[in-house]
Design a protein around this motif. Sequence first.
Motif, PDB file in Angstrom:
ATOM      1  N   LEU A  85      10.605   9.342  10.275  1.00  0.00           N
ATOM      2  CA  LEU A  85       9.298   8.912  10.655  1.00  0.00           C
ATOM      3  C   LEU A  85       8.796   9.621  11.993  1.00  0.00           C
ATOM      4  O   LEU A  85       9.386   9.477  12.957  1.00  0.00           O
ATOM      5  CB  LEU A  85       9.080   7.489  10.521  1.00  0.00           C
ATOM      6  CG  LEU A  85       7.842   6.788  10.973  1.00  0.00           C
ATOM      7  CD1 LEU A  85       6.831   7.243   9.845  1.00  0.00           C
ATOM      8  CD2 LEU A  85       8.101   5.231  10.942  1.00  0.00           C
TER       9      LEU A  85
ATOM     10  N   ARG B 108       5.418   5.001   1.740  1.00  0.00           N
ATOM     11  CA  ARG B 108       5.886   6.241   2.252  1.00  0.00           C
ATOM     12  C   ARG B 108       6.503   6.015   3.818  1.00  0.00           C
ATOM     13  O   ARG B 108       7.384   6.588   4.022  1.00  0.00           O
ATOM     14  CB  ARG B 108       4.564   6.932   2.215  1.00  0.00           C
ATOM     15  CG  ARG B 108       4.736   8.469   2.962  1.00  0.00           C
ATOM     16  CD  ARG B 108       3.555   9.098   3.491  1.00  0.00           C
ATOM     17  NE  ARG B 108       3.770  10.242   4.147  1.00  0.00           N
ATOM     18  CZ  ARG B 108       3.803  10.464   5.343  1.00  0.00           C
ATOM     19  NH1 ARG B 108       3.845   9.247   6.135  1.00  0.00           N
ATOM     20  NH2 ARG B 108       3.902  11.706   5.969  1.00  0.00           N
ATOM     21  N   ASP B 109       5.819   5.282   4.757  1.00  0.00           N
ATOM     22  CA  ASP B 109       6.436   5.188   6.167  1.00  0.00           C
ATOM     23  C   ASP B 109       7.735   4.323   5.914  1.00  0.00           C
ATOM     24  O   ASP B 109       8.621   4.666   6.700  1.00  0.00           O
ATOM     25  CB  ASP B 109       5.471   4.275   6.919  1.00  0.00           C
ATOM     26  CG  ASP B 109       4.213   5.172   7.258  1.00  0.00           C
ATOM     27  OD1 ASP B 109       4.267   6.318   6.939  1.00  0.00           O
ATOM     28  OD2 ASP B 109       3.341   4.510   7.761  1.00  0.00           O
ATOM     29  N   SER B 110       7.966   3.574   5.245  1.00  0.00           N
ATOM     30  CA  SER B 110       9.293   2.782   4.902  1.00  0.00           C
ATOM     31  C   SER B 110      10.348   3.932   4.397  1.00  0.00           C
ATOM     32  O   SER B 110      11.374   3.815   4.928  1.00  0.00           O
ATOM     33  CB  SER B 110       9.308   1.640   4.027  1.00  0.00           C
ATOM     34  OG  SER B 110       8.319   0.615   4.219  1.00  0.00           O
TER      35      SER B 110
ATOM     36  N   GLU C   5       0.808  -1.309   0.045  1.00  0.00           N
ATOM     37  CA  GLU C   5       0.035  -0.062  -0.035  1.00  0.00           C
ATOM     38  C   GLU C   5       0.829   1.149  -0.049  1.00  0.00           C
ATOM     39  O   GLU C   5       1.995   1.552   0.499  1.00  0.00           O
ATOM     40  CB  GLU C   5      -0.816   0.078   1.168  1.00  0.00           C
ATOM     41  CG  GLU C   5      -1.838  -1.107   1.200  1.00  0.00           C
ATOM     42  CD  GLU C   5      -2.473  -1.492   2.442  1.00  0.00           C
ATOM     43  OE1 GLU C   5      -2.082  -0.646   3.635  1.00  0.00           O
ATOM     44  OE2 GLU C   5      -3.332  -2.167   2.667  1.00  0.00           O
ATOM     45  N   ALA C   6       0.161   2.314  -0.271  1.00  0.00           N
ATOM     46  CA  ALA C   6       0.926   3.563  -0.638  1.00  0.00           C
ATOM     47  C   ALA C   6       1.555   4.115   0.739  1.00  0.00           C
ATOM     48  O   ALA C   6       2.856   4.562   0.966  1.00  0.00           O
ATOM     49  CB  ALA C   6       0.310   4.527  -1.118  1.00  0.00           C
ATOM     50  N   GLU C   7       0.824   3.851   1.822  1.00  0.00           N
ATOM     51  CA  GLU C   7       1.182   4.403   3.306  1.00  0.00           C
ATOM     52  C   GLU C   7       2.515   3.484   3.674  1.00  0.00           C
ATOM     53  O   GLU C   7       3.395   4.128   4.364  1.00  0.00           O
ATOM     54  CB  GLU C   7       0.084   4.043   4.236  1.00  0.00           C
ATOM     55  CG  GLU C   7      -1.005   5.128   4.089  1.00  0.00           C
ATOM     56  CD  GLU C   7      -2.159   4.548   2.805  1.00  0.00           C
ATOM     57  OE1 GLU C   7      -1.882   3.462   2.329  1.00  0.00           O
ATOM     58  OE2 GLU C   7      -3.180   5.298   2.471  1.00  0.00           O
ATOM     59  N   VAL C   8       2.306   2.304   3.200  1.00  0.00           N
ATOM     60  CA  VAL C   8       3.631   1.327   3.862  1.00  0.00           C
ATOM     61  C   VAL C   8       4.629   1.959   2.983  1.00  0.00           C
ATOM     62  O   VAL C   8       5.840   1.844   3.849  1.00  0.00           O
ATOM     63  CB  VAL C   8       3.556  -0.414   3.434  1.00  0.00           C
ATOM     64  CG1 VAL C   8       4.596  -0.857   3.800  1.00  0.00           C
ATOM     65  CG2 VAL C   8       1.974  -0.453   4.119  1.00  0.00           C
TER      66      VAL C   8
END
Length: 72
Positions: free
Chosen positions: A58, A48-50, A43-46
């Motif tokens: 972060l 981005r957070d990575s 997913e895009a959030e994963v």
Amino acid sequence: MKALHRLIVTSSAYRLASTPDEHNLKIDRDNKYVWRMAPRRAEAEVVRDSIFHVAGKLDLTHGGPDIPHPRG
């Protein structure tokens, strides 16, 4: 820890291939024995957070900043 690590990496289970070659697919086409993980998109959030985590930027606080009402 070194002995435990050696035991894990030299075990037969660790050395098994998880690539879907013809032999493995012939034996277990439906992955009933869970010899591989089905590929799926991140997913895009994963993603981005990575990237933020690797960069050391972060923010781990819960919730995040408020969004102004006209923009929300």
